[in-house]
Each structure stands twice: as structure tokens, then as C-alpha cells.
Scaffold this motif. Structure first.
Motif, PDB file in Angstrom:
ATOM      1  N   LEU A   1       0.839  -1.193   0.000  1.00 38.13           N
ATOM      2  CA  LEU A   1       0.000   0.000   0.000  1.00 38.13           C
ATOM      3  C   LEU A   1       0.873   1.242   0.000  1.00 38.13           C
ATOM      4  O   LEU A   1       1.817   1.344   0.798  1.00 38.13           O
ATOM      5  N   ALA A   2       0.576   2.173  -0.894  1.00 35.35           N
ATOM      6  CA  ALA A   2       1.253   3.467  -0.914  1.00 35.35           C
ATOM      7  C   ALA A   2       0.197   4.542  -0.733  1.00 35.35           C
ATOM      8  O   ALA A   2      -0.854   4.503  -1.382  1.00 35.35           O
ATOM      9  N   SER A   3       0.450   5.491   0.171  1.00 37.45           N
ATOM     10  CA  SER A   3      -0.555   6.516   0.448  1.00 37.45           C
ATOM     11  C   SER A   3       0.102   7.750   1.034  1.00 37.45           C
ATOM     12  O   SER A   3       1.119   7.663   1.725  1.00 37.45           O
ATOM     13  N   GLN A   4      -0.514   8.912   0.754  1.00 35.74           N
ATOM     14  CA  GLN A   4      -0.053  10.154   1.368  1.00 35.74           C
ATOM     15  C   GLN A   4      -0.833  10.487   2.629  1.00 35.74           C
ATOM     16  O   GLN A   4      -0.495  11.437   3.325  1.00 35.74           O
ATOM     17  N   ARG A   5      -1.877   9.708   2.934  1.00 33.23           N
ATOM     18  CA  ARG A   5      -2.658   9.913   4.160  1.00 33.23           C
ATOM     19  C   ARG A   5      -2.890   8.589   4.865  1.00 33.23           C
ATOM     20  O   ARG A   5      -3.986   8.032   4.827  1.00 33.23           O
ATOM     21  N   PRO A   6      -1.891   8.042   5.534  1.00 33.43           N
ATOM     22  CA  PRO A   6      -2.076   6.746   6.209  1.00 33.43           C
ATOM     23  C   PRO A   6      -3.139   6.781   7.291  1.00 33.43           C
ATOM     24  O   PRO A   6      -3.759   5.756   7.579  1.00 33.43           O
ATOM     25  N   ALA A   7      -3.401   7.948   7.888  1.00 30.48           N
ATOM     26  CA  ALA A   7      -4.405   8.030   8.952  1.00 30.48           C
ATOM     27  C   ALA A   7      -5.813   7.794   8.424  1.00 30.48           C
ATOM     28  O   ALA A   7      -6.717   7.470   9.195  1.00 30.48           O
ATOM     29  N   ASP A   8      -6.020   7.974   7.125  1.00 30.47           N
ATOM     30  CA  ASP A   8      -7.338   7.748   6.535  1.00 30.47           C
ATOM     31  C   ASP A   8      -7.613   6.266   6.287  1.00 30.47           C
ATOM     32  O   ASP A   8      -8.761   5.872   6.103  1.00 30.47           O
ATOM     33  N   ILE A   9      -6.566   5.461   6.221  1.00 28.16           N
ATOM     34  CA  ILE A   9      -6.725   4.032   5.937  1.00 28.16           C
ATOM     35  C   ILE A   9      -7.191   3.313   7.201  1.00 28.16           C
ATOM     36  O   ILE A   9      -6.871   3.710   8.320  1.00 28.16           O
ATOM     37  N   SER A  10      -7.961   2.257   7.000  1.00 26.76           N
ATOM     38  CA  SER A  10      -8.489   1.476   8.118  1.00 26.76           C
ATOM     39  C   SER A  10      -7.372   1.090   9.095  1.00 26.76           C
ATOM     40  O   SER A  10      -6.353   0.528   8.687  1.00 26.76           O
ATOM     41  N   PRO A  11      -7.534   1.362  10.392  1.00 26.44           N
ATOM     42  CA  PRO A  11      -6.506   0.990  11.384  1.00 26.44           C
ATOM     43  C   PRO A  11      -6.221  -0.510  11.403  1.00 26.44           C
ATOM     44  O   PRO A  11      -5.091  -0.924  11.679  1.00 26.44           O
ATOM     45  N   THR A  12      -7.232  -1.321  11.103  1.00 22.01           N
ATOM     46  CA  THR A  12      -7.022  -2.770  11.063  1.00 22.01           C
ATOM     47  C   THR A  12      -6.009  -3.142   9.988  1.00 22.01           C
ATOM     48  O   THR A  12      -5.133  -3.987  10.197  1.00 22.01           O
ATOM     49  N   ILE A  13      -6.118  -2.499   8.835  1.00 20.65           N
ATOM     50  CA  ILE A  13      -5.195  -2.782   7.731  1.00 20.65           C
ATOM     51  C   ILE A  13      -3.793  -2.293   8.080  1.00 20.65           C
ATOM     52  O   ILE A  13      -2.803  -3.009   7.892  1.00 20.65           O
ATOM     53  N   ILE A  14      -3.697  -1.074   8.612  1.00 21.85           N
ATOM     54  CA  ILE A  14      -2.385  -0.520   8.971  1.00 21.85           C
ATOM     55  C   ILE A  14      -1.696  -1.392  10.016  1.00 21.85           C
ATOM     56  O   ILE A  14      -0.489  -1.644   9.948  1.00 21.85           O
ATOM     57  N   SER A  15      -2.468  -1.897  10.980  1.00 21.68           N
ATOM     58  CA  SER A  15      -1.869  -2.676  12.066  1.00 21.68           C
ATOM     59  C   SER A  15      -1.315  -4.011  11.602  1.00 21.68           C
ATOM     60  O   SER A  15      -0.485  -4.618  12.296  1.00 21.68           O
ATOM     61  N   GLN A  16      -1.764  -4.488  10.422  1.00 19.13           N
ATOM     62  CA  GLN A  16      -1.306  -5.784   9.917  1.00 19.13           C
ATOM     63  C   GLN A  16      -0.123  -5.660   8.959  1.00 19.13           C
ATOM     64  O   GLN A  16       0.392  -6.662   8.477  1.00 19.13           O
ATOM     65  N   ILE A  17       0.289  -4.432   8.646  1.00 16.26           N
ATOM     66  CA  ILE A  17       1.440  -4.240   7.757  1.00 16.26           C
ATOM     67  C   ILE A  17       2.719  -4.589   8.513  1.00 16.26           C
ATOM     68  O   ILE A  17       2.900  -4.203   9.664  1.00 16.26           O
ATOM     69  N   HIS A  18       3.599  -5.321   7.846  1.00  9.62           N
ATOM     70  CA  HIS A  18       4.808  -5.812   8.507  1.00  9.62           C
ATOM     71  C   HIS A  18       5.999  -4.864   8.374  1.00  9.62           C
ATOM     72  O   HIS A  18       6.777  -4.701   9.314  1.00  9.62           O
ATOM     73  N   ASN A  19       6.155  -4.247   7.204  1.00  9.11           N
ATOM     74  CA  ASN A  19       7.338  -3.425   6.940  1.00  9.11           C
ATOM     75  C   ASN A  19       6.927  -2.085   6.339  1.00  9.11           C
ATOM     76  O   ASN A  19       6.000  -2.021   5.525  1.00  9.11           O
ATOM     77  N   PHE A  20       7.650  -1.036   6.734  1.00  9.64           N
ATOM     78  CA  PHE A  20       7.261   0.330   6.369  1.00  9.64           C
ATOM     79  C   PHE A  20       8.429   1.084   5.739  1.00  9.64           C
ATOM     80  O   PHE A  20       9.587   0.941   6.162  1.00  9.64           O
ATOM     81  N   PHE A  21       8.079   1.901   4.728  1.00  7.04           N
ATOM     82  CA  PHE A  21       8.988   2.887   4.155  1.00  7.04           C
ATOM     83  C   PHE A  21       8.279   4.230   4.350  1.00  7.04           C
ATOM     84  O   PHE A  21       7.332   4.550   3.622  1.00  7.04           O
ATOM     85  N   ILE A  22       8.749   5.015   5.328  1.00  9.10           N
ATOM     86  CA  ILE A  22       8.023   6.222   5.719  1.00  9.10           C
ATOM     87  C   ILE A  22       8.786   7.451   5.248  1.00  9.10           C
ATOM     88  O   ILE A  22       9.872   7.770   5.755  1.00  9.10           O
ATOM     89  N   HIS A  23       8.221   8.141   4.269  1.00  9.53           N
ATOM     90  CA  HIS A  23       8.784   9.410   3.794  1.00  9.53           C
ATOM     91  C   HIS A  23       8.255  10.553   4.658  1.00  9.53           C
ATOM     92  O   HIS A  23       7.631  10.317   5.689  1.00  9.53           O
ATOM     93  N   ARG A  24       8.473  11.753   4.231  1.00 13.18           N
ATOM     94  CA  ARG A  24       8.069  12.918   5.027  1.00 13.18           C
ATOM     95  C   ARG A  24       6.551  12.942   5.256  1.00 13.18           C
ATOM     96  O   ARG A  24       5.759  12.864   4.327  1.00 13.18           O
ATOM     97  N   LEU A  25       6.167  13.042   6.521  1.00 14.04           N
ATOM     98  CA  LEU A  25       4.774  13.205   6.921  1.00 14.04           C
ATOM     99  C   LEU A  25       4.711  14.357   7.923  1.00 14.04           C
ATOM    100  O   LEU A  25       5.505  14.404   8.863  1.00 14.04           O
ATOM    101  N   VAL A  26       3.774  15.276   7.726  1.00 12.05           N
ATOM    102  CA  VAL A  26       3.694  16.436   8.623  1.00 12.05           C
ATOM    103  C   VAL A  26       2.352  16.524   9.329  1.00 12.05           C
ATOM    104  O   VAL A  26       2.242  17.237  10.333  1.00 12.05           O
TER     105      VAL A  26
END
Length: 593
Positions: free
Chosen positions: A496-521
Motif C-alpha cells: 500500500l502506498a498513500s499520502q494519508r495513512p491516517a485515513d486508511i483502516s486501522p485494522t489494515i495498517i496494524s497488519q502491515i509488517h514493513n514500512f517505508f516512511i517518507h516525510r509526513l507532517v
């Protein structure tokens, strides 16, 4: 031989304080031909404890003021740094975690860039590299076997390099493993902005690109008939209510399945429905309106003309056409006048969408005549079905046997309306996921994998959307939540690639194993990252709002330690079509000058 730069002066829990010697403040140090980086924030230091080298990261520094004599005005300053242990080196191998702690007066030494690189994955056991460490500028080889055997999240504000990271990951994968992936894995990209339809990731002639467009003749997505003629899918697409409309749809599909293999069964169904409507002892006026719609669907002009002149007598309860024939259980209108016209109807031109609407009207007409359903209860779902089918027909094609799978398939939704962008990813994901699960050769562990890549994932995985029916949104989220929770055992993985991770379902985010986090403000995005990712340290979190373009924090189950990675930019012809506008070039000259 290492360069000693200080000594331990305090140990409090896992917090270690060092006194740094005066001559150890250079940015870069070369010693015996080896490059070292000086002591500064987020640099690495080794503390010798016997035969163990405790690896620490610098978290802060300050000056301690001292006087030579109490009555003297002369002062001098001692540079001190606070470090946190992240692991230890034993027998030239790095081990993550806090197992050993130093003692007062233990010596602290610099670590060479080569050693720091080996801690984070610069070894030659893998050649899967997409960039280098930000400060050390050491190329890092990622653990690709763990990375692509997991769910991935690539997050960052627009312009932060998120799309380049996504493309670089899979471009490198296909470059290194292309030959070995064939017939073993499939990759599906849902591309909302048309960024991967050219030579990105793979050359355009080596992948299947489906360009969907509602406003012109373009490609259409091939969906299996069994997935289209599905009660649950159709009920949600048409927002059918639980008590009346969903049972109605099931009756339609059950009737089709029962007589599907009987020759001319649909023609017989049409004829019998008209016979019920116009030979009934107590004809229903709603049946006349439904039959007029059926005549339009089958495109039969004689039948349309006949029904256009039909009237209903409410007192005597009969139909009568313009030539004076009566249509009820006592009249001969149907057998003498209407049956020959209905029998001549040709239905060979119907596609699956028209057949679905036709069956809806036939079922409702039959239910109304027999008293099984109220017209006003079912009619709304028919209106929604006709409206949805008009859009789906331009982007979908129902087939009995799908085309052979491609190694990489790109579905471009760039020219689709917002409604189709909500509906179609659900059908595409369900189609691929169901087909993969029922594969005979799946086995345990799976012998084949499916990788679903969703760019701009907030478009379809958002809980904030108010433009759609609540039940439909819940089902869409539940499908992807099932994939992210249960897909691993079937060899199905999400990226999953997104500029607004907070909008994505928390259940889906919590199951992601590895992250590449660019600038978020955004504060909500940063809070989500803080609450979700347990492997992220405090200093890495603090860097996220200020990361430069192309830089990202990499962390997760595949990595022993979080690291700041500078992703190499792809060549222009291989980059996603998401470059910033060059206003200096655009506005440089007037076109008429």
C-alpha cells in the motif's frame, strides 16, 4: 585498530553518558585509509566491554561547564553525549538488542562506515539494493526474501518520493529475479493516476496494461462469470436491503443457475412471464409497466408498439390493446395476438449486463403477478442496478474463461469516475484473490504468490468516505482486511502506498509488517505511525516531518534496526509519471516570441 574518542561517565538504565575527548569533534576522520564519521547526532559509537563491542547510537549532546579553581574566573567545557545501546558485536557479527551494558571508564570508539553498513545490511549476501544510508552513504542491501513475504506500507506526503520508492522496489525485484518469478508469482498494480502504464517497473511489452476509460473505447477488465453472477457482490454493488431486495437478487441468481444449461431457457422464461402477466385472472397494473421495460431491454419494436397501446381497466381488472383484444384469464389476447410476437424475440445480442437487468425485470414481474413481492419495495434496487450497469459495462467484460495470467498486470483507473474507482478495485481484488485461493497447486506452504500493489490506497481503503453507502464501504474494507489478515497463509501480499495513512483502516495498517516512511507532517498521520509501529525508535520518529525528498525511515519485521535510507532516483523513462512541474522551464519563454 579503532579510534578511541571518549569514555563512559554515567550509566542510568539504558541511558549511557560519555565524555568526549577534545580532538574528536571532526565531521569525517580518515585513519589508516578507513573512513570514520565523527561524533554527532544519530552516529554510531562502539563501547568496549571486554571482548564485546556494545554498539550505541548518539541521541543527544551537551556541554558541561567547569572551573579550574573555585576563586578563578577561567572556565573550560567538557563535551558530553547521551547514547543508547542498540546491539553488540561478538565474533565479528552484529546482534540486535540490549544484552550487555558498559561500566564507568569503559572506552568509546568510532565505528567505520563499512562496519556501520554491515550492521544495517551492506553485506554481499544479497545484491538487492534500492539506495544508501543517508549519513554514511553506504549502499544497503535489503532482505528481499523477508520483504516480499510480507505486507508493505509506503507512506509520505505528495512530492516526498513515495512513488519513486514503490517503483524502485519492484523495478529492482524484476531486474534481479525476473527469470525466477515466471509461473510462480503474479503482480497486480491498481494504478489510480496512470503512473505505471509505460516502461515503469517492466517494459510495456513485457506486462499486461489495462487502460480503463468510461468516455471512449478502451480496454476492459476481464472478470470471471462466477465472480460477476454472485449474490453477495451484486447485493453490495446495488446497495440491496437485507429483508426484501437481497432475497430478490438471490431468487434471480438461483433461477439462472437452475436453468443455465437448458437450451433457449431465457426465451422460455420471457414467454412464460408474459403469459403470467396477461393471462392472469386478476392482472396487475405494475406488471404492464414492467413488461414495457422488458420490451425495451429486448429491443423488440412490435412488442413495444403492442404494449404502448395497452390500457388497464381498474374496475373490471383486465388489459385491452388498441385493437380491442382483452388480456386476462377469459380473453384470447395473449395466445392470439401477443404470444407470436413474444416467441419471435431474439436474445442472442444480450451481454451479461443486459441479461442481468432483464432477469431482474422478469423476476419482479413474475413476483408481482403471483403476489410474492411489492413493486415499490423492489423497484429502487432496479433503478440503482441500471445506473451502475451503465458505468460498469464500459470498464468490465464478463468471460467464462479468463485470459492466462500475466507476470505483471497494471489496471489504470486514471480515466474512470470516482464511483467506478470505488467499485472496480473491489471486484478486481475479489476476482484475483478468489481465483488464487481456489488454485489446485497452492499447497502449504503456498507454491505460488499473488502481490497486490495499490498506489494512492486512501482512495479505496479510507474510513472517512461519505460518498458511498455505509454497508458497501464496510464490505470493501472487510475484503481488504481479510486479505491483509488471512492472505499470508495463501501467499497473497499487499503493498500500500498513500499520502494519508491516517485515513486508511486501522485494522489494515496494524497488519502491515514493513514500512517505508517518507516525510509526513500531518498530526494524525504522525500519531498513527507512533501508535502502530513498535519497531520505530524516538530519534527516527522525530526525523519524519523533516525528511528530504527521496529519504525515508525503513523499519519493520524484516529489519533488525530502523534506518534512514536515501532511495536512488530512477531514470526518467522508468520513473512513475508523477514528476513536479518545472515552472522555470514552463514559463521561461513566451510561445509567440
Amino acid at each position: 585498530m579503532s579510534i578511541i574518542v571518549g569514555e563512559v561517565i554515567a550509566v542510568t538504565g539504558t541511558k549511557i553518558s560519555l565524555r568526549i575527548f577534545e580532538d574528536s569533534s571532526q565531521e569525517t576522520i580518515f585513519y589508516e585509509g578507513v573512513k570514520y564519521r565523527g561524533v554527532s547526532l544519530r552516529e554510531h559509537i562502539s563501547i568496549q566491554r571486554g571482548f564485546i563491542d556494545i554498539v550505541c547510537m548518539v541521541e543527544g549532546e551537551y556541554l558541561d561547564e567547569r572551573k579550574f579553581l573555585e576563586e578563578s574566573d577561567k572556565t573550560f567545557y567538557i563535551r558530553k553525549v547521551d547514547v543508547k545501546p542498540i546491539g553488540f558485536i561478538l565474533n565479528n557479527k552484529f546482534h540486535e538488542g540490549v544484552k550487555y551494558m558498559p561500566m564507568i571508564r569503559d572506552k568509546a570508539s568510532l565505528l567505520s562506515e563499512a562496519v556501520v553498513g554491515s550492521i544495517y545490511g551492506a553485506s554481499k549476501t544479497s545484491n538487492f539494493s534500492i539506495g544508501s544510508m543517508l549519513k554514511e552513504d553506504v549502499s544497503i542491501n535489503l532482505p528481499w526474501t523477508k520483504l516480499f513475504n510480507s505486507h508493505l506500507g509506503i507512506f509520505g506526503n505528495t512530492g516526498s518520493g513515495k512513488s519513486n520508492t514503490l517503483a524502485k522496489l519492484y523495478t529492482t525485484l524484476f531486474k534481479e529475479k525476473h527469470v525466477f518469478l515466471k509461473d510462480k508469482s503474479r503482480f497486480l498494480i491498481m494504478d489510480f493516476n496512470g503512473e505505471y502504464t509505460e516502461n515503469q517497473i517492466l517494459k510495456s511489452d513485457e506486462k499486461r496494461v489495462t487502460r480503463l476509460n468510461q468516455r471512449g473505447e478502451m480496454d476492459r477488465f476481464m472478470i470471471e462469470s462466477s465472480h460477476f453472477w454472485d449474490a453477495e457482490t451484486l447485493s453490495l454493488l446495488f446497495q440491496a436491503t437485507n429483508n426484501t431486495q437481497q432475497p430478490f437478487i438471490r431468487r434471480v441468481l438461483n433461477g439462472r443457475a437452475l436453468y443455465k444449461n437448458v437450451p433457449d431457457s431465457l426465451n422460455t422464461y420471457v414467454e412464460k412471464t408474459f403469459e403470467k402477466a396477461f393471462s392472469s385472472g386478476e392482472p396487475k397494473p405494475d406488471a404492464l409497466e414492467l413488461c414495457r421495460e422488458i420490451a425495451k431491454i429486448v429491443n423488440n419494436e412490435p412488442l413495444q408498439y403492442l404494449l404502448r397501446g395497452m390500457i388497464y381497466n381498474h374496475q373490471q381488472k383486465y388489459f385491452k390493446d388498441s385493437s380491442g383484444r382483452y388480456y386476462n384469464s377469459n380473453g384470447d389476447g395473449f395466445n392470439a395476438n401477443m404470444k407470436p410476437v413474444v416467441s419471435s424475440i431474439d436474445l442472442n445480442f444480450l451481454d451479461d449486463f443486459s441479461e442481468l437487468i432483464l432477469r431482474f425485470y422478469l423476476q419482479l414481474c413474475s413476483d408481482v403477478v403471483l403476489g410474492y413481492a411489492q413493486y415499490e419495495h423492489i423497484q429502487p434496487v432496479l433503478s440503482r442496478a441500471k445506473s451502475s450497469i451503465a458505468g460498469l459495462r464500459s470498464v468490465l467484460k464478463v468471460v467464462e474463461v479468463p485470459p492466462p495470467p500475466a507476470l505483471l498486470e497494471v489496471i489504470s483507473l486514471k480515466n474512470c469516475s470516482s464511483d467506478i474507482k470505488k467499485i472496480l478495485p473491489l471486484l478486481i481484488a475479489k476476482n484475483h484473490y478468489a481465483s488464487h485461493k481456489k488454485s489446485d497447486s497452492l499447497g502449504s506452504p503456498p507454491t505460488r504468490t499473488l502481490h497486490i500493489i495499490i498506489d494512492e490506497a486512501h482512495n479505496i481503503l479510507s474510513e472517512q468516505s461519505t460518498r458511498e453507502h455505509e454497508v458497501w464501504k464496510d464490505y470493501r474494507l472487510e475484503l481488504f482486511e481479510e486479505i491483509v489478515k488471512e492472505g499470508r497463509k495463501y501467499g497473497v501480499f499487499l503493498t500500500l502506498a498513500s499520502q494519508r495513512p491516517a485515513d486508511i483502516s486501522p485494522t489494515i495498517i496494524s497488519q502491515i509488517h514493513n514500512f517505508f516512511i517518507h516525510r509526513l507532517v500531518n498530526e494524525r498521520d504522525l500519531k498513527l505511525i507512533d501508535n502502530t509501529i513498535s519497531t520505530l525508535d524516538l530519534s527516527s520518529k522525530s526525523l519524519i516531518p523533516t525528511l528530504a525528498k527521496g529519504c525515508c525511515v525503513v523499519t519493520g519485521t524484516a529489519f533488525e534496526l530502523p534506518m534512514i535510507l536515501k532511495v536512488d532516483p530512477l531514470l526518467k523513462e522508468h520513473r512513475p509519471s508523477s514528476d513536479d512541474v518545472d515552472l522555470e522551464k514552463l514559463w521561461a519563454h513566451h510561445p509567440l516570441l
